[in-house]
Enzyme design. Structure first.
Site, PDB file in Angstrom:
ATOM      1  N   ARG A 103       0.695  -1.321   0.170  1.00 17.01           N
ATOM      2  CA  ARG A 103      -0.002  -0.075   0.112  1.00 17.01           C
ATOM      3  C   ARG A 103       0.740   1.382   0.025  1.00 17.01           C
ATOM      4  NH1 ARG A 103      -4.339  -2.456   3.927  1.00 17.01           N
ATOM      5  NH2 ARG A 103      -2.530  -2.915   5.138  1.00 17.01           N
ATOM      6  N   LYS A 137       3.587 -17.109   8.413  1.00 20.23           N
ATOM      7  CA  LYS A 137       2.971 -17.392   9.581  1.00 20.23           C
ATOM      8  C   LYS A 137       2.369 -15.902  10.077  1.00 20.23           C
ATOM      9  CE  LYS A 137       4.730 -17.468  13.442  1.00 20.23           C
ATOM     10  NZ  LYS A 137       5.817 -16.741  14.588  1.00 20.23           N
ATOM     11  N   ASP A 187       7.494 -22.225   7.878  1.00 16.74           N
ATOM     12  CA  ASP A 187       7.743 -22.280   9.280  1.00 16.74           C
ATOM     13  C   ASP A 187       9.251 -22.100   9.102  1.00 16.74           C
ATOM     14  OD1 ASP A 187       8.884 -22.965  11.672  1.00 16.74           O
ATOM     15  OD2 ASP A 187       7.064 -23.919  12.221  1.00 16.74           O
ATOM     16  N   HIS A 188      10.006 -21.181   9.648  1.00 16.93           N
ATOM     17  CA  HIS A 188      11.398 -20.954   9.089  1.00 16.93           C
ATOM     18  C   HIS A 188      12.225 -21.884   9.962  1.00 16.93           C
ATOM     19  CE1 HIS A 188      11.347 -18.301  13.041  1.00 16.93           C
ATOM     20  NE2 HIS A 188      12.763 -18.404  12.982  1.00 16.93           N
ATOM     21  N   GLU A 208      14.109 -17.266  24.464  1.00 16.51           N
ATOM     22  CA  GLU A 208      14.468 -16.227  23.799  1.00 16.51           C
ATOM     23  C   GLU A 208      14.875 -15.022  24.902  1.00 16.51           C
ATOM     24  OE1 GLU A 208      12.934 -15.143  19.654  1.00 16.51           O
ATOM     25  OE2 GLU A 208      11.120 -15.617  20.869  1.00 16.51           O
ATOM     26  N   ASP A 248       2.607 -17.942  18.904  1.00 21.81           N
ATOM     27  CA  ASP A 248       3.835 -17.445  18.053  1.00 21.81           C
ATOM     28  C   ASP A 248       4.936 -18.491  17.936  1.00 21.81           C
ATOM     29  OD1 ASP A 248       5.288 -15.559  16.903  1.00 21.81           O
ATOM     30  OD2 ASP A 248       6.540 -14.860  18.808  1.00 21.81           O
ATOM     31  N   HIS A 308       6.537 -23.424  15.574  1.00 19.60           N
ATOM     32  CA  HIS A 308       8.101 -24.094  15.728  1.00 19.60           C
ATOM     33  C   HIS A 308       8.307 -25.301  16.594  1.00 19.60           C
ATOM     34  CE1 HIS A 308       8.471 -20.452  13.573  1.00 19.60           C
ATOM     35  NE2 HIS A 308       8.525 -19.557  14.589  1.00 19.60           N
ATOM     36  N   LYS A 340       9.997 -15.350  26.133  1.00 20.69           N
ATOM     37  CA  LYS A 340      10.747 -14.181  25.572  1.00 20.69           C
ATOM     38  C   LYS A 340      11.292 -13.609  27.213  1.00 20.69           C
ATOM     39  CE  LYS A 340       8.800 -12.831  21.325  1.00 20.69           C
ATOM     40  NZ  LYS A 340       9.932 -13.232  20.177  1.00 20.69           N
TER      41      LYS A 340
HETATM   42  C1  BG6 Z   1       9.357 -15.950  14.924  1.00 20.11           C
HETATM   43  C2  BG6 Z   1       8.266 -15.462  16.201  1.00 20.11           C
HETATM   44  O1  BG6 Z   1       8.499 -17.157  14.134  1.00 20.11           O
HETATM   45  O2  BG6 Z   1      10.213 -16.931  15.674  1.00 20.11           O
HETATM   46  C3  BG6 Z   1       9.444 -14.491  16.771  1.00 20.11           C
HETATM   47  O3  BG6 Z   1       7.611 -14.786  15.525  1.00 20.11           O
HETATM   48  C4  BG6 Z   1      10.615 -15.189  17.521  1.00 20.11           C
HETATM   49  O4  BG6 Z   1       8.627 -13.842  17.978  1.00 20.11           O
HETATM   50  C5  BG6 Z   1      11.230 -15.811  16.127  1.00 20.11           C
HETATM   51  O5  BG6 Z   1      11.452 -14.080  17.910  1.00 20.11           O
HETATM   52  C6  BG6 Z   1      12.299 -16.814  16.667  1.00 20.11           C
HETATM   53  O6  BG6 Z   1      12.968 -17.195  15.698  1.00 20.11           O
HETATM   54  P1  BG6 Z   1      14.671 -17.519  15.965  1.00 20.11           P
HETATM   55  O7  BG6 Z   1      15.095 -18.062  14.475  1.00 20.11           O
HETATM   56  O8  BG6 Z   1      15.406 -16.687  16.240  1.00 20.11           O
HETATM   57  O9  BG6 Z   1      14.725 -18.607  16.997  1.00 20.11           O
END
Ligand code: BG6
Length: 502
Positions: A57, A159, A188-189, A227, A246, A251, A351
């Protein structure tokens, strides 16, 4: 021998294509997608006939978008800078016909100028509320179907995939009205991380682990995704999510499934995903009372991280000062199948915890009889196999060894395998790998529709139970390992959280 993409991969480039990023002026595009593409370009892993068209946008010009793209360069050479010169940008509302008219025109020009052959990868990196609308708009404009010349059209979906089971099913139905399942690549990274994939190598490329990978030998499993960062600039988004949505729904469930599933008969997308789904289906679904009893939800208050004072969650930007959203979750799950019955699976994520660490720990049963005298074996702990996913990726086996000396003292030691030291080859990071796989059309590391469904089926009861009175929130100080009450979740069974060895 299998020749699957997971087992062997030769350096290659994707076919000619245009990557269309919806949400091109957003945070994710700037922080993850463009840097991943720059890395691929500079390593020679993109086709010369490749182009990016950004859609958003924000009223940018082609040049504005190119400037942002240039900043994503990883310093790896001029290939990216050269490529960026051809990038295009379309500004407009996501669901407006004019936007898609403009997009179609730009795509035709790009095909002409860059020889991208009509192949498309559409990447949905917008706010999640727009995923379905963009997919349907693409379909309405006829952009969803492969051309007659065998061109491909794929849809990459970021996601979060829904907020609960119902909304995920609804989104899926919307996407499926526009695209076939084999065109949809849900990200899903975590699956792009080398060490997550390595769970498969450890388990299924070695003969020594599988025989002990079951209830006879394993006493408990612990999965930690900790984290030390807070919600950073994503307070607004986090308020709509919380730690369960999240991290756990996606994950954690993926890591758990890969760790505990049965061996697939082939290392390909269909077989691996079938096994993951089977495993997820066998996770016990609690009643509302059981859900409260088997979970702890927490929220951080001000504390200290790396010797620096940090604010509490409710003081973060974009967060309601009375927010009830959880930044920490601990669950006790059980996998009701032949292999794992009776083995507790403890899961925690949060977190602003004491450290950043993601790991899976399999703790084995104690020896049936300890012949050493009490004081001499006091330091002895059960064997633990730790798969450290990040940081300092490694596999460690903790076991007892004799301390030199005339006494027969046994103490716990560890045998470590570190990826960084052992394997010099540089892997791709998560996003880079997943973008590459989407472009070559390999779905192995993406989430299939039934996996999403099963993962929501597992977490939904907790969301429901917590919304009732009694689904309380426990506070923890930033820089600690979470609320004290999370210890009780394990103490009831005589267990304790591992303190990760950093
Ligand atoms: C993301 C979450 O999917 O993964 C974040 O939305 C999180 O909140 C992140 O910080 C963590 O990814 P990684 O690769 O740093 O473990």
């Amino acid at each position: 021998m299998s020749t699957s993409p997971v087992a062997t991969r030769v350096a290659r480039t994707p076919p000619p294509l245009v990557l269309v990023i919806f949400g091109a002026s957003g945070d994710l595009t700037g922080r993850k997608i463009l840097p991943a593409l720059a890395q691929l370009a500079n390593r020679g892993r993109l086709n010369e006939r490749f182009c990016v068209v950004g859609v958003a946008r924000t009223g940018w010009s082609d040049d504005d978008f190119r400037q942002v793209a240039l900043k994503a360069d990883d310093g790896g050479g001029g290939a990216w800078a050269e490529m960026v010169k051809s990038f295009r940008y379309v500004s407009g509302e996501y669901a407006a016909t004019e936007t898609f008219d403009a997009l179609r025109r730009v795509l035709a020009e790009v095909d002409q100028a860059r020889g991208t052959s009509g192949n498309r990868v559409y990447y949905l990196a917008t706010v999640p509320e727009m995923f379905g609308a963009v997919a349907e708009a693409l379909a309405k404009e006829g952009c969803n179907r492969p051309g007659e010349g065998g061109e491909f059209v794929r849809l990459v979906v970021e996601k979060p995939f829904g907020r609960d089971l119902d909304s995920a099913l609804e989104l899926d139905a919307q996407l499926h009205r526009a695209f076939d399942e084999d065109q949809i690549f849900r990200i899903d990274h975590y699956l792009g991380k080398e060490t997550v994939q390595n769970v498969l190598a450890l388990r299924f490329a070695n003969a020594i682990f599988e025989p002990i990978w079951n209830r006879r030998y394993v006493e408990q499993v612990q999965i930690t995704v900790a984290e030390s960062i807070g919600v950073e600039h994503r307070g607004g988004f986090y308020e709509t999510a919380g730690a369960l949505r999240d991290i756990v729904q996606n994950h954690v469930m993926q890591v758990l499934a890969l760790t505990m599933m049965e061996p697939p008969t082939r290392m390909d997308a269909a077989h691996i995903r079938d096994e993951k789904v089977k495993l997820l289906k066998s996770i016990d679904i609690p009643s509302p009372d059981e859900a409260v009893d088997r979970s702890v939800r927490g929220q951080y208050v001000a504390g200290v991280i790396d010797q620096q004072p940090v604010v509490g969650y409710r003081e973060e930007e974009g967060v309601d000062p009375n927010s009830e959203v959880e930044t920490y979750v601990a669950l006790r799950l059980s996998v009701d199948n032949w292999r794992w019955a009776g083995v507790p699976v403890y899961v925690r994520t949060g977190k602003r915890l004491a450290a950043r660490v993601t790991e899976v720990a399999l703790q084995f049963h104690e020896v049936p009889f300890l012949a050493f005298e009490g004081a001499l074996s006091r330091e002895l702990r059960p064997n633990v196999l730790v798969l450290r996913i990040q940081p300092h990726e490694r596999i460690s086996l903790h076991f007892g060894a004799k301390v030199p000396g005339e006494d027969f003292r046994v103490q716990s030691v560890s045998m470590d395998f570190g990826y960084e030291q052992a394997i010099a080859e540089m892997g791709m990071d998560g996003y880079t790998r997943l973008l590459f796989d989407a472009m070559i059309g390999d779905p192995t590391l993406f989430i299939r529709t039934d996996e999403v469904e099963q993962a929501w089926r597992i977490v939904d009861p907790y969301l429901e139970a917590w919304s009732e009175p009694g689904g309380g929130l426990h506070f923890y100080q930033a820089g600690t390992w979470g609320p004290h009450i999370a210890d009780l979740l394990l103490q009831r069974s005589g267990d304790a959280w591992r303190v990760p060895v950093l």
